[in-house]
Design a protein around this motif. Structure first.
Motif, mmCIF file in Angstrom:
data_model
loop_
_atom_site.group_PDB
_atom_site.id
_atom_site.type_symbol
_atom_site.label_atom_id
_atom_site.label_comp_id
_atom_site.label_asym_id
_atom_site.label_seq_id
_atom_site.Cartn_x
_atom_site.Cartn_y
_atom_site.Cartn_z
ATOM 1 N N ASN A 226 -66.038 1.441 114.123
ATOM 2 C CA ASN A 226 -66.270 2.145 112.847
ATOM 3 C C ASN A 226 -66.714 1.197 111.731
ATOM 4 O O ASN A 226 -66.205 1.236 110.622
ATOM 5 C CB ASN A 226 -65.016 2.915 112.416
ATOM 6 C CG ASN A 226 -64.596 3.933 113.445
ATOM 7 O OD1 ASN A 226 -65.437 4.555 114.096
ATOM 8 N ND2 ASN A 226 -63.302 4.104 113.626
ATOM 9 N N LYS B 178 -66.080 -1.829 111.275
ATOM 10 C CA LYS B 178 -65.057 -2.818 110.926
ATOM 11 C C LYS B 178 -64.952 -3.822 112.065
ATOM 12 O O LYS B 178 -65.360 -3.564 113.191
ATOM 13 C CB LYS B 178 -63.695 -2.150 110.676
ATOM 14 C CG LYS B 178 -63.704 -1.121 109.561
ATOM 15 C CD LYS B 178 -63.934 -1.762 108.220
ATOM 16 C CE LYS B 178 -63.914 -0.727 107.108
ATOM 17 N NZ LYS B 178 -64.191 -1.308 105.814
ATOM 18 N N GLY C 289 -62.560 -7.016 114.095
ATOM 19 C CA GLY C 289 -61.240 -7.538 114.400
ATOM 20 C C GLY C 289 -61.351 -8.667 115.409
ATOM 21 O O GLY C 289 -62.444 -9.025 115.844
ATOM 22 N N CYS D 157 -58.682 -4.520 113.581
ATOM 23 C CA CYS D 157 -60.087 -4.135 113.395
ATOM 24 C C CYS D 157 -60.222 -3.275 112.138
ATOM 25 O O CYS D 157 -60.495 -2.077 112.204
ATOM 26 C CB CYS D 157 -60.570 -3.389 114.639
ATOM 27 S SG CYS D 157 -62.354 -3.370 114.796
ATOM 28 N N GLU D 158 -60.010 -3.914 110.966
ATOM 29 C CA GLU D 158 -60.050 -3.202 109.694
ATOM 30 C C GLU D 158 -60.797 -3.974 108.612
ATOM 31 O O GLU D 158 -60.813 -3.561 107.463
ATOM 32 C CB GLU D 158 -58.630 -2.897 109.226
ATOM 33 C CG GLU D 158 -57.772 -4.107 109.027
ATOM 34 C CD GLU D 158 -56.316 -3.798 108.717
ATOM 35 O OE1 GLU D 158 -55.763 -4.467 107.831
ATOM 36 O OE2 GLU D 158 -55.736 -2.902 109.361
ATOM 37 N N TYR D 159 -61.426 -5.071 108.974
ATOM 38 C CA TYR D 159 -62.114 -5.910 107.993
ATOM 39 C C TYR D 159 -63.623 -5.702 108.062
ATOM 40 O O TYR D 159 -64.185 -5.482 109.123
ATOM 41 C CB TYR D 159 -61.756 -7.384 108.209
ATOM 42 C CG TYR D 159 -60.307 -7.635 107.880
ATOM 43 C CD1 TYR D 159 -59.911 -7.876 106.573
ATOM 44 C CD2 TYR D 159 -59.333 -7.561 108.861
ATOM 45 C CE1 TYR D 159 -58.575 -8.064 106.248
ATOM 46 C CE2 TYR D 159 -57.991 -7.746 108.554
ATOM 47 C CZ TYR D 159 -57.626 -7.992 107.248
ATOM 48 O OH TYR D 159 -56.300 -8.163 106.934
ATOM 49 N N ASP D 160 -64.263 -5.778 106.874
ATOM 50 C CA ASP D 160 -65.720 -5.659 106.820
ATOM 51 C C ASP D 160 -66.373 -6.868 107.483
ATOM 52 O O ASP D 160 -67.425 -6.756 108.098
ATOM 53 C CB ASP D 160 -66.192 -5.558 105.366
ATOM 54 C CG ASP D 160 -65.601 -4.352 104.661
ATOM 55 O OD1 ASP D 160 -65.449 -3.301 105.315
ATOM 56 O OD2 ASP D 160 -65.282 -4.450 103.468
ATOM 57 N N LYS E 243 -62.723 -7.505 102.778
ATOM 58 C CA LYS E 243 -62.451 -6.075 102.928
ATOM 59 C C LYS E 243 -62.597 -5.412 101.562
ATOM 60 O O LYS E 243 -61.934 -5.814 100.598
ATOM 61 C CB LYS E 243 -61.026 -5.894 103.466
ATOM 62 C CG LYS E 243 -60.607 -4.491 103.738
ATOM 63 C CD LYS E 243 -59.192 -4.545 104.316
ATOM 64 C CE LYS E 243 -58.637 -3.193 104.608
ATOM 65 N NZ LYS E 243 -57.276 -3.288 105.164
#
Length: 159
Positions: free
Chosen positions: A85, A87, A89, A101-104, A117
Motif C-alpha cells: 500500500n 509503504k 518495511g 511496513c508503515e513508512y513512506d 512518514k
C-alpha cells in the motif's frame, strides 16, 4: 515424476494437463506450495510465493520469512525490504519484523535507520527500536547528539 534431494528435503513435481503439483517434505511436515499458492518459485533454499497478487517468502521446510501479504519485496544482504500500500518495511531473514511496513521511505546508514512518514522524520536502529520518534521536521546527527527541529523549534537529543 521428478525427485530432487536437497540436503534432507525432498522436492517432487508431478504434472498433468490440468494441474501441476509440488510438495516439499521434511521430517516433521509436508508443505504443498502448489495447493496453498497461485505461483511459487524455488531459488536455492528459498521459496518465492504469490497468491491473489500478493507475495511472500518461505524456506524450503515451509517456515515463513515474509507472509504472503506484500505487493512486492526485495532481498538485499540479510534483509527483506517489503512494500505494501505504498509503504515500506524491513524484515530480517529470520522472519522478524524490524521496521513495520508503515513508512513512506527509510534509509539505512551504518547502524541507523532514518525513517520518513507523513513528511516527518525519525530514527531507529537495526533491531527495530525507535531512537527518535518519526515526528520531527528535520534532524541531523553530530557525534552522539541528534539536533532535531519541530515547528521551527530546535532541541538536542542524546543518542
Amino acid at each position: 515424476l521428478i525427485c530432487i534431494n536437497i540436503f534432507s528435503i525432498e522436492a517432487q513435481s508431478k504434472s498433468s494437463k490440468k494441474a501441476q503439483k509440488a510438495e516439499l517434505k521434511s521430517e516433521d511436515r509436508k508443505v504443498d506450495f502448489s495447493k496453498d499458492f497461485d505461483e511459487f518459485k524455488i531459488e536455492e533454499n528459498l521459496v518465492f510465493v504469490t497468491k491473489n497478487n500478493k507475495h511472500g517468502l518461505f524456506y524450503l521446510d515451509g517456515k515463513t520469512i515474509v507472509p504472503c501479504e506484500y505487493d512486492e519485496f526485495e532481498i538485499e544482504e540479510n534483509f527483506v525490504f517489503t512494500f505494501k500500500n505504498n509503504k515500506r518495511g524491513l524484515i530480517n531473514l529470520y522472519g522478524e519484523t524490524i521496521i513495520p511496513c508503515e513508512y513512506d521511505e527509510f534509509e539505512i546508514e551504518e547502524n541507523f535507520v532514518f525513517t520518513f512518514k507523513n513528511n516527518k522524520r525519525g530514527l531507529m536502529n537495526l533491531y527495530g527500536e525507535t531512537i527518535i520518534p518519526c515526528k520531527y521536521d528535520s534532524f541531523k546527527i553530530e557525534g552522539s547528539i541528534a539536533i532535531v527541529t519541530k515547528n521551527g523549534k530546535m532541541k538536542q537529543i542524546q543518542l
